[in-house]
Design an enzyme around this catalytic site. Structure first.
Site, PDB file in Angstrom:
ATOM      1  N   HIS A  71      76.881  79.056 -16.354  1.00  0.00           N
ATOM      2  CA  HIS A  71      77.964  78.303 -16.994  1.00  0.00           C
ATOM      3  C   HIS A  71      77.363  77.121 -17.765  1.00  0.00           C
ATOM      4  O   HIS A  71      77.765  76.829 -18.897  1.00  0.00           O
ATOM      5  CB  HIS A  71      78.938  77.811 -15.924  1.00  0.00           C
ATOM      6  CG  HIS A  71      80.293  77.437 -16.455  1.00  0.00           C
ATOM      7  ND1 HIS A  71      81.301  76.983 -15.640  1.00  0.00           N
ATOM      8  CD2 HIS A  71      80.804  77.447 -17.709  1.00  0.00           C
ATOM      9  CE1 HIS A  71      82.373  76.738 -16.369  1.00  0.00           C
ATOM     10  NE2 HIS A  71      82.099  77.004 -17.629  1.00  0.00           N
ATOM     11  N   HIS A 113      77.113  79.262 -11.468  1.00  0.00           N
ATOM     12  CA  HIS A 113      77.203  77.871 -11.946  1.00  0.00           C
ATOM     13  C   HIS A 113      76.125  77.593 -12.994  1.00  0.00           C
ATOM     14  O   HIS A 113      76.388  76.968 -14.029  1.00  0.00           O
ATOM     15  CB  HIS A 113      77.029  76.905 -10.777  1.00  0.00           C
ATOM     16  CG  HIS A 113      78.222  76.788  -9.889  1.00  0.00           C
ATOM     17  ND1 HIS A 113      79.491  76.546 -10.361  1.00  0.00           N
ATOM     18  CD2 HIS A 113      78.339  76.857  -8.532  1.00  0.00           C
ATOM     19  CE1 HIS A 113      80.340  76.480  -9.347  1.00  0.00           C
ATOM     20  NE2 HIS A 113      79.666  76.662  -8.221  1.00  0.00           N
ATOM     21  N   HIS A 147      76.231  83.253  -6.355  1.00  0.00           N
ATOM     22  CA  HIS A 147      77.252  82.224  -6.594  1.00  0.00           C
ATOM     23  C   HIS A 147      76.669  81.047  -7.375  1.00  0.00           C
ATOM     24  O   HIS A 147      77.223  80.625  -8.406  1.00  0.00           O
ATOM     25  CB  HIS A 147      77.819  81.739  -5.249  1.00  0.00           C
ATOM     26  CG  HIS A 147      78.875  80.689  -5.369  1.00  0.00           C
ATOM     27  ND1 HIS A 147      80.223  80.967  -5.285  1.00  0.00           N
ATOM     28  CD2 HIS A 147      78.790  79.342  -5.567  1.00  0.00           C
ATOM     29  CE1 HIS A 147      80.912  79.858  -5.423  1.00  0.00           C
ATOM     30  NE2 HIS A 147      80.070  78.843  -5.591  1.00  0.00           N
ATOM     31  N   GLU A 148      75.551  80.509  -6.885  1.00  0.00           N
ATOM     32  CA  GLU A 148      74.961  79.341  -7.542  1.00  0.00           C
ATOM     33  C   GLU A 148      74.414  79.698  -8.923  1.00  0.00           C
ATOM     34  O   GLU A 148      74.420  78.860  -9.833  1.00  0.00           O
ATOM     35  CB  GLU A 148      73.868  78.724  -6.659  1.00  0.00           C
ATOM     36  CG  GLU A 148      74.339  78.237  -5.294  1.00  0.00           C
ATOM     37  CD  GLU A 148      75.519  77.271  -5.369  1.00  0.00           C
ATOM     38  OE1 GLU A 148      75.686  76.580  -6.394  1.00  0.00           O
ATOM     39  OE2 GLU A 148      76.306  77.219  -4.391  1.00  0.00           O
TER      40      GLU A 148
END
Length: 693
Positions: A495, A492, A488-489
């Site tokens: 991105h 980020h 998940h991290e």
């Protein structure tokens, strides 16, 4: 003929008839050791940074905590120079006004973002205190600028005076800056603007105090125990420290005690909570908004509270019967397998759902844990990045004063095609006593942006997780939930790395909250896909792959009881809206009880204070629902682009070029539509979110 001898690696001894693994990748080896040990012992060469700079994150001023004051001073001087440029009467070679404003934003954010991370995560008190002070000063400077009427008028007028020079991107970013002004009450009279700044300063301080308190354990004196708990807790050390909501205990009384103790009343924290809600409402009313939720969601995909509530209500109705069925299964298991005559309670759900999975799937953590070492999972992430995006993670050697702790890793993200550098990721992965925040999160230290020399400012991020450190005999082993958090991290982080925006104000994760969570939610699909796990799940010592049957069962377990998880998120989202929408005279716990009765199958537990542990109040106030919107969008992108072939490089290139590179430079729905060719309306989002339940 080669003769194999027994060899001890940690606690593992290879038998003479078992072939040892011949090769382990750089990332696997590096992340399966503490960095300080790794630097002195590893045999493979590190790629050293080309810059000779030193200091925290390579900033020379931050060789000591006092350097924060110099950074703030320099930023303030440069901001003053940029403001002078904005008001300059010279017209020759004049830059666009939006470019000047973005440079102002960049100067402030490069200090504020760094200070935000250091004040919450640096182990040294002096660094934390200095960073906290500078963060507060920069925040105050931002609000002063956001309430500067002359600056606002100058930027607003540029939409007309520079119309011939502005393209679609310039205009959008300019309007986003203007929206920031307007949310800060720029249209108000001088007295009201001053009042706004004062309230906002108070709010920043309250939020920091609330966040600190929300992570503190509950301390229970043995003498104050309810008599029904005394016989099961008599051997616990006084005072009993409770730092979790749930505990994996066979004793129901202990489970109940832990749950209620963690969520016990705290009058100081209650005061902070009420003040935060009150100050937010005051700011919203002052700026002309109907509620704080109306103000907070003005630039979101769902840009009004009625749309948000409708979406949550629709989701709730779709999953209602399924969640009832799931809770009935848990109730039955509690009666028949745990021999309990008590009804199902909130504190039972984690342990009972876990045991049902174990029973039905014949799956135990011991069967798979050794196959998901931190190094193995990092290698899995790199495999995905290599195949889908054609980029590579490359270990970097840290300079002695570049890091805030000895157990930090540094990664460079590079293009495979030409070895060009995209940015840096600092990995702060391990639990430690002096680690201030125990929240898994992604910190932006520096955003990408197009500079005047036509090069891009390098993005720098920190991934802040809380894994157990490696032991003497084995590396850090990740539970499935830990691996999900890691993926998940990293969503980020990528991105941020892929951002190719003209302006830092809209770079990477600087977009609406419900859109910023899409790449991170999408990455979670990879660690739940058996085709992907089969490619990297290997025993940390033998390199033996995890068997297909266990992988299939593991992935199947992640699909069980998802309706219950979703019901919790819907309830929390509705409570978040209620607190930021209504002018209520009721106690917060009365509102929690009312909404729990409407949106949850299990009853509210009397005298528990969930809202005092609600850490998302700080960063996601009135926007907690955005997790569900982003999950629905990510699910749609996965099914349209990656479900048939998760490592499809063509789909990865389109995803990167049509969505990730733009950050917030375009409207989220425009980017989503350009990628998958579908208008993602509210009903589509509900279907996408609930289709696999």
């Amino acid at each position: 003929m080669l003769r194999l001898l027994s060899r001890k690696v940690g606690s593992l001894v290879y038998p003479v008839n078992q072939v040892r693994p011949r090769f382990k990748s750089q990332l696997s080896v590096a992340f399966n050791q503490i960095p300080a040990t790794k630097m002195s012992r590893l045999k493979f060469p590190f790629v050293s940074p080309s810059s000779s700079s030193s200091g925290l994150f390579g900033k020379k001023d931050l060789c000591s905590y006092e350097g924060f004051y110099e950074l703030e001073k320099q930023a303030e001087l440069r901001v003053k120079g940029l403001i002078n440029e904005a008001f300059s009467q010279e017209s020759a070679n004049k830059r666009k006004m939006v470019e000047i404003f973005d440079d102002i934003s960049n100067e402030l954010c490069c200090v504020a973002d760094l200070a935000e991370f250091v004040r919450t995560s640096h182990p040294n008190d002096n660094y934390r205190q200095s960073a906290n002070l500078i963060f507060s000063q920069i925040s105050q400077m931002v609000e002063r600028l956001n309430t500067n009427l002359e600056l606002y008028v100058k930027l607003k007028d540029s939409l007309d005076t520079e119309k011939s020079k502005l393209d679609e991107c310039d205009t959008r970013v300019c309007k986003l800056f203007l929206a920031d002004f307007e949310q800060s009450g720029i249209h108000l009279d001088r007295s009201s603007r001053s009042k706004f700044v004062a309230i906002n300063d108070q709010l920043v301080n309250l939020l920091m105090k609330f966040q600190i308190n929300s992570q503190q354990p509950s301390l229970i004196n043995v003498n104050d125990l309810d008599p029904k708990y005394q016989h099961v807790l008599k051997y616990f050390r006084d005072p009993i420290q409770v730092d979790t909501m749930y505990i994996n205990s066979d004793d129901e009384l202990i489970r109940e005690f832990v749950y209620k103790s963690f969520l016990q009343e705290n009058k100081v924290q209650e005061g902070f909570f009420k003040s935060i809600i009150s100050k937010r409402k005051e700011i919203a009313k002052l700026c002309g908004f109907e509620s704080y939720s109306h103000r907070a969601n003005i630039n979101m995909i769902m840009d009004s509270p009625p749309k948000i509530v409708k979406f949550l209500d629709q989701c709730s109705k779709v999953i209602e019967q399924k969640s009832i069925d799931d809770y009935e299964k848990m109730s039955e298991f509690k009666r028949t397998k745990l021999n309990s005559s008590q009804p199902l309670h909130q504190w039972d759900v984690p342990i009972i759902s876990s045991r049902i999975k174990k029973t039905l799937l014949d799956l135990d953590r011991s069967q798979y844990l050794n196959y998901f070492s931190l190094g193995t999972c990092m290698e899995g992430l790199n495999l995905i990045l290599n195949n889908v995006f054609n980029v590579n993670l490359e270990m970097q050697k840290l300079k002695p004063d570049e890091s805030w702790h000895s157990d930090i890793y540094k990664l460079a993200v590079k293009e495979n095609s030409n070895n060009s550098l995209l940015g840096y990721i600092y990995c702060d992965f391990y639990q430690r006593a002096e680690k201030f925040s125990n929240v898994d999160c992604h910190f932006t230290i520096q955003c990408s942006k197009l500079r005047q020399d036509n090069t891009y400012q390098l993005p720098i991020v920190v991934l802040h997780l809380n894994f157990p450190p490696p032991g003497k005999d084995r590396p850090t082993l990740l539970s499935f939930e830990m691996m999900e958090n890691l993926f998940h991290e990293f969503g980020h982080a990528m991105h941020s790395m892929f951002a190719k925006t003209r302006y830092q104000h809209v770079s990477g994760t600087r977009c609406s909250t419900d859109f910023a969570e899409v790449p991170s939610q999408l990455m979670e699909f990879y660690c739940r896909d058996p085709r992907i796990l089969k490619k990297f799940a290997k025993h940390y010592a033998t390199n033996e792959p995890l068997d297909d049957r266990t992988i299939e069962k593991l992935c199947q377990s992640k699909k069980m009881f998802t309706s219950c998880e979703l019901q919790n998120q819907i309830l929390n989202s509705m409570l978040d809206q209620a607190f930021h929408l209504e002018d209520f005279s009721e106690r917060p716990v009365d509102i929690i009880e009312k909404y729990t009765q409407k949106y949850h199958h299990l009853p509210y537990v009397k005298d528990t204070y969930w809202h005092l542990r609600y850490t998302h109040l700080v960063g996601y106030g009135a926007k907690y629902y955005s997790y569900l919107v982003s999950k629905a969008i990510a699910s749609k992108i996965w099914s349209e682009c990656f479900e048939k072939d998760p490592l499809n490089s063509t789909a990865g290139e389109l995803y990167r070029k049509k969505l990730l590179e733009f950050g917030g430079e375009k409207q989220p729905m425009e980017l989503i539509s350009s990628l998958i060719g579908i208008d993602v309306g509210s009903s589509n989002l509900v279907d996408s979110l609930t289709k696999n339940i």
